[in-house]
Design a protein around this motif. Structure first.
Motif, PDB file in Angstrom:
ATOM      1  N   MET A 131     142.900 105.526 -34.071  1.00 56.18           N
ATOM      2  CA  MET A 131     141.476 105.667 -33.785  1.00 56.18           C
ATOM      3  C   MET A 131     140.641 106.043 -35.009  1.00 56.18           C
ATOM      4  SD  MET A 131     139.151 105.165 -31.581  1.00 56.18           S
ATOM      5  CE  MET A 131     140.083 104.961 -30.077  1.00 56.18           C
ATOM      6  N   PRO A 132     141.090 106.966 -35.867  1.00 57.63           N
ATOM      7  CA  PRO A 132     140.288 107.234 -37.069  1.00 57.63           C
ATOM      8  C   PRO A 132     140.073 105.985 -37.924  1.00 57.63           C
ATOM      9  CG  PRO A 132     141.853 109.008 -36.716  1.00 57.63           C
ATOM     10  CD  PRO A 132     142.202 107.934 -35.732  1.00 57.63           C
ATOM     11  N   THR A 133     141.115 105.181 -38.115  1.00 57.14           N
ATOM     12  CA  THR A 133     140.971 103.959 -38.906  1.00 57.14           C
ATOM     13  C   THR A 133     140.008 102.996 -38.230  1.00 57.14           C
ATOM     14  OG1 THR A 133     143.258 104.219 -39.700  1.00 57.14           O
ATOM     15  CG2 THR A 133     142.230 102.066 -40.012  1.00 57.14           C
ATOM     16  N   LEU A 134     140.120 102.852 -36.912  1.00 56.28           N
ATOM     17  CA  LEU A 134     139.213 101.981 -36.173  1.00 56.28           C
ATOM     18  C   LEU A 134     137.758 102.398 -36.368  1.00 56.28           C
ATOM     19  CD1 LEU A 134     141.095 101.580 -32.758  1.00 56.28           C
ATOM     20  CD2 LEU A 134     140.777  99.818 -34.474  1.00 56.28           C
ATOM     21  N   MET A 135     137.519 103.687 -36.428  1.00 56.44           N
ATOM     22  CA  MET A 135     136.160 104.201 -36.513  1.00 56.44           C
ATOM     23  C   MET A 135     135.695 104.441 -37.951  1.00 56.44           C
ATOM     24  SD  MET A 135     135.277 104.158 -33.422  1.00 56.44           S
ATOM     25  CE  MET A 135     133.685 104.945 -33.569  1.00 56.44           C
ATOM     26  N   GLY A 136     136.500 104.018 -38.931  1.00 51.71           N
ATOM     27  CA  GLY A 136     136.106 104.170 -40.318  1.00 51.71           C
ATOM     28  C   GLY A 136     136.153 105.599 -40.817  1.00 51.71           C
ATOM     29  N   LEU A 137     137.011 106.426 -40.225  1.00 50.47           N
ATOM     30  CA  LEU A 137     137.147 107.826 -40.626  1.00 50.47           C
ATOM     31  C   LEU A 137     138.449 108.027 -41.392  1.00 50.47           C
ATOM     32  CD1 LEU A 137     136.150 109.574 -37.268  1.00 50.47           C
ATOM     33  CD2 LEU A 137     134.688 109.185 -39.257  1.00 50.47           C
ATOM     34  N   ASP A 138     138.443 108.932 -42.349  1.00 51.79           N
ATOM     35  CA  ASP A 138     139.678 109.276 -43.041  1.00 51.79           C
ATOM     36  C   ASP A 138     140.529 110.205 -42.183  1.00 51.79           C
ATOM     37  OD1 ASP A 138     139.191 107.766 -45.294  1.00 51.79           O
ATOM     38  OD2 ASP A 138     138.124 109.390 -46.338  1.00 51.79           O
ATOM     39  N   SER A 139     141.809 110.252 -42.497  1.00 47.97           N
ATOM     40  CA  SER A 139     142.727 111.083 -41.704  1.00 47.97           C
ATOM     41  C   SER A 139     142.425 112.566 -41.822  1.00 47.97           C
ATOM     42  CB  SER A 139     144.173 110.816 -42.149  1.00 47.97           C
ATOM     43  OG  SER A 139     144.549 109.482 -41.856  1.00 47.97           O
ATOM     44  N   ASP A 140     141.756 112.970 -42.919  1.00 50.89           N
ATOM     45  CA  ASP A 140     141.436 114.393 -43.071  1.00 50.89           C
ATOM     46  C   ASP A 140     140.051 114.750 -42.540  1.00 50.89           C
ATOM     47  OD1 ASP A 140     139.906 113.172 -45.005  1.00 50.89           O
ATOM     48  OD2 ASP A 140     140.649 114.377 -46.687  1.00 50.89           O
ATOM     49  N   ASN A 141     139.368 113.803 -41.905  1.00 50.36           N
ATOM     50  CA  ASN A 141     138.097 114.130 -41.264  1.00 50.36           C
ATOM     51  C   ASN A 141     138.368 115.048 -40.064  1.00 50.36           C
ATOM     52  OD1 ASN A 141     135.804 113.669 -39.241  1.00 50.36           O
ATOM     53  ND2 ASN A 141     135.050 112.511 -40.985  1.00 50.36           N
ATOM     54  N   MET A 143     137.178 115.154 -37.210  1.00 53.44           N
ATOM     55  CA  MET A 143     137.226 114.410 -35.961  1.00 53.44           C
ATOM     56  C   MET A 143     138.554 113.665 -35.775  1.00 53.44           C
ATOM     57  SD  MET A 143     133.379 112.832 -35.668  1.00 53.44           S
ATOM     58  CE  MET A 143     133.702 112.150 -34.048  1.00 53.44           C
ATOM     59  N   SER A 144     139.353 113.552 -36.849  1.00 54.76           N
ATOM     60  CA  SER A 144     140.621 112.825 -36.782  1.00 54.76           C
ATOM     61  C   SER A 144     141.779 113.702 -36.338  1.00 54.76           C
ATOM     62  CB  SER A 144     140.955 112.219 -38.152  1.00 54.76           C
ATOM     63  OG  SER A 144     139.934 111.366 -38.596  1.00 54.76           O
ATOM     64  N   LEU A 145     141.572 114.993 -36.287  1.00 48.63           N
ATOM     65  CA  LEU A 145     142.648 115.936 -35.986  1.00 48.63           C
ATOM     66  C   LEU A 145     143.345 115.578 -34.666  1.00 48.63           C
ATOM     67  CD1 LEU A 145     144.125 118.571 -36.748  1.00 48.63           C
ATOM     68  CD2 LEU A 145     142.412 119.809 -35.372  1.00 48.63           C
ATOM     69  N   MET A 553     138.739 104.689 -46.842  1.00 53.51           N
ATOM     70  CA  MET A 553     137.984 104.117 -45.727  1.00 53.51           C
ATOM     71  C   MET A 553     136.746 104.954 -45.408  1.00 53.51           C
ATOM     72  SD  MET A 553     138.112 101.894 -43.033  1.00 53.51           S
ATOM     73  CE  MET A 553     139.820 101.416 -42.892  1.00 53.51           C
ATOM     74  N   GLY A 554     136.930 106.254 -45.252  1.00 55.45           N
ATOM     75  CA  GLY A 554     135.822 107.135 -44.880  1.00 55.45           C
ATOM     76  C   GLY A 554     134.757 107.248 -45.950  1.00 55.45           C
ATOM     77  N   GLU A 555     135.166 107.183 -47.217  1.00 55.49           N
ATOM     78  CA  GLU A 555     134.192 107.247 -48.308  1.00 55.49           C
ATOM     79  C   GLU A 555     133.294 106.012 -48.303  1.00 55.49           C
ATOM     80  OE1 GLU A 555     136.501 109.897 -51.687  1.00 55.49           O
ATOM     81  OE2 GLU A 555     137.136 107.834 -51.352  1.00 55.49           O
ATOM     82  N   ILE A 556     133.886 104.864 -48.025  1.00 53.68           N
ATOM     83  CA  ILE A 556     133.105 103.621 -48.007  1.00 53.68           C
ATOM     84  C   ILE A 556     132.143 103.598 -46.827  1.00 53.68           C
ATOM     85  CG2 ILE A 556     133.271 101.120 -47.701  1.00 53.68           C
ATOM     86  CD1 ILE A 556     135.937 101.274 -49.286  1.00 53.68           C
TER      87      ILE A 556
END
Length: 573
Positions: A131-141, A143-145, A553-556
């Protein structure tokens, strides 16, 4: 048209002649008055009315009167309008691609699953992302926990993508990626891996899903507002048309529309409306339709109503061919051939009596094959619980192999062609698409219809009706509301995620950030942001530069959110 493949069918006479229809009508009336009436007096039928899964009325029996009036609407396989299949030989020349989806944990864990499936005879890769990858979030965000690697593989940076394809020749095996709002970034990483290995981009085959409009309609996973998201899809299509001759830059998906609650007609009608919007958008840039349309691909579900699903695939293939030729002026037969991947219906799988899911999946897979699929995924028996185990994946793959090698259905092209019932359903579904398209036009097009909540309301109403019929027992589900077991029932082995996987992914992400060239990364990100402000610029080259500089991903997506903004849907009830 100049090619033999696109010429009009030679036969242009009425399929069911007036004399034949009149004779059959008279015999039908006589049969209803005598044999049928007498039998119904002794044993009435079990329902007052019968309907398909999408609600179309079903007659007791079908006759030549229900065939299309013109042979051209049926025709031959590999010839316009491709009702009977996009290719002249279909499975007699080559079976469909058996593409079991996989993805969990870190890239290395999913790579091992890929290697296992390839060893079992799988002929194409299909990747699920977390889900984090799908939503463009990094694993350390924050919301990704707890979600890192849980429902798919975690991909943050280029080294993740390199690990995902370790030991796999990307020129020899096609790769499908189920990803939408961040699809163009994953495509950039895939290209970067190929470039590092010295591959010819024109030899790569596969697809990114990249169908962002269906996210607003059904799946509800987006990063940016509708119009900049459309621009990104346009950029990927344009880039691939120029640099990746065999790659499908978009996989327009009815599957998720169906899983959200749509019926068979809504699935194909809404998919065609979305397709038209994408093609309009790309053509508006000055690119000729025949330059990119041959690489458009599609993704549909194969649901429970066996004959309606087979007819659905035939109907949407015919509608698409006519739309591409009549609306967009396509002259290349490849642009008019709808090619699709099918997946059996996850929404039909049940936790009670999970072994029943093997039978459900087998019948749905057979329906997709009889409908002419080019690629197929069969669901695991345990997917109502979690992502499938290796055993469940093996059984699902063997299901396809048994259909291909043991049933004989691949020997004849479109064996259902000419069936009074199937041809009637095909024509009714095609007319239904046309009706929905007219409604979308009245609303001002797809984007306007999304913003007005039209698709969302249609799906919501259909989903509610299905839930009501299932709860009442009017829609039987074996093991759930009919033939229910008392007690605990069957147990199946389920997949277990390594609890240390998330920590390993966070450590790798931190290491990539710590060791990259920060000046290169900053310059690449600045360039991407600059181009994002120019609607006419193509973002793909700058995105490839960004991932090669090890931007995450999240930075972009975070930087582009400052340019494009974000999107909040108006709820539909």
């Amino acid at each position: 048209m100049t090619t033999e493949d696109a010429r009009e069918p030679v036969v242009d006479s009425e399929l069911a002649t007036e004399a034949l229809v009149a004779a059959v009508k008279a015999e039908l009336s006589d049969w209803e008055s005598h044999e049928l009436a007498a039998f119904l007096r002794r044993q009435p039928e079990s329902k007052d009315e019968y309907r398909t899964g999408s609600g179309m009325p079903v007659k007791r029996v079908y006759t030549p009167e229900d065939l299309p009036s013109e042979w051209a609407d049926i025709g031959f396989p590999g010839r316009y309008p491709y009702t009977r299949g996009p290719y002249p030989t279909m499975y007699r020349g080559r079976n469909w691609t058996m593409r079991q989806i996989a993805g969990f944990g870190q890239a290395e864990e999913t790579n091992k699953r890929f290697q296992y499936l390839i060893a079992q005879g799988q002929t194409g890769l299909s990747i699920d992302f977390d889900m984090p990858t799908l939503m463009g979030l990094d694993s350390d965000n924050p919301m990704s926990l707890g979600e890192v690697g849980r429902e798919g593989v975690a991909i943050d940076t280029l080294p993740d993508m390199e690990a995902l394809f370790d030991g796999i020749d990307l020129e020899e095996i096609s790769v499908s990626m189920t990803i939408n709002p961040s699809a163009w970034i994953l495509l950039a990483m895939y290209i970067a891996v190929a470039k590092r290995r010295g591959y010819d981009l024109n030899k790569l085959s596969g697809t990114i899903q990249n169908d962002i409009l269906k996210e607003y309609v059904a799946q509800k996973e987006w990063v940016f507002p509708v119009r900049p998201s459309m621009r990104i899809v346009r950029d990927t299509i344009a880039y691939c048309s120029q640099h990746m001759a065999r790659y499908n830059p978009v996989n327009i998906s009815g599957y998720h529309i169906s899983e959200a609650g749509a019926n068979a007609l809504q699935e194909i009608a809404f998919t065609m409306a979305i397709t038209r919007a994408y093609v309009d958008d790309v053509v508006a840039t000055g690119i000729d339709v025949d330059q990119f349309a041959p690489r458009l691909s599609f993704f549909f579900v194969s649901q429970a109503d066996f004959f309606e699903e087979a007819a659905k695939f035939r109907a949407v293939r015919r509608y698409y061919a006519k739309m591409m030729r009549e609306r967009f002026g396509s002259e290349n037969p490849q642009s008019m051939r709808l090619r699709f991947h099918a997946q059996t219906a996850a929404a039909t799988l049940t936790k009670p009596q999970p072994l029943n899911n093997i039978i459900r999946t087998a019948l749905q897979a057979l329906s997709a094959v009889l409908g002419g699929a080019q690629s197929l995924h069969t669901n695991g028996l345990d997917e109502a619980y979690t992502i499938p185990s290796e055993q469940a994946m093996k059984v699902a793959l063997r299901t396809q192999q048994i259909i291909a090698d043991e049933t004989g259905v691949t020997s004849v092209i479109d064996p259902l062609g000419g069936s009074y019932y199937v041809e009637h359903l095909t024509s009714e579904l095609e007319r239904g698409i046309d009706d929905y398209m007219a409604t979308v036009d009245e609303l001002g097009g797809v984007v306007a219809a999304i913003e007005q909540g039209f698709f969302q309301r249609e799906i919501s109403d259909t989903a509610y009706d299905f839930a009501r019929r299932k709860a009442s027992g009017d829609r039987p589900v074996i093991g759930v509301n009919k033939y229910v077991d008392e007690g605990a029932g069957e147990k199946v082995e389920t997949h277990k995620l390594d609890p240390e996987s998330e920590a390993r992914q966070l450590a790798r992400l931190a290491d990539v950030r710590a060791t990259r060239d920060e000046n290169r990364a900053k310059a690449a990100l600045d360039r991407l942001v600059e181009l994002a402000g120019d609607h006419d610029a193509n973002l793909m080259p700058a995105t490839i530069e960004a991932v090669e500089a090890h931007l995450s991903m999240g930075e972009i997506t975070g930087a582009l959110r400052d340019v494009f903004g974000s999107y909040t849907e108006t709820p539909v009830f």
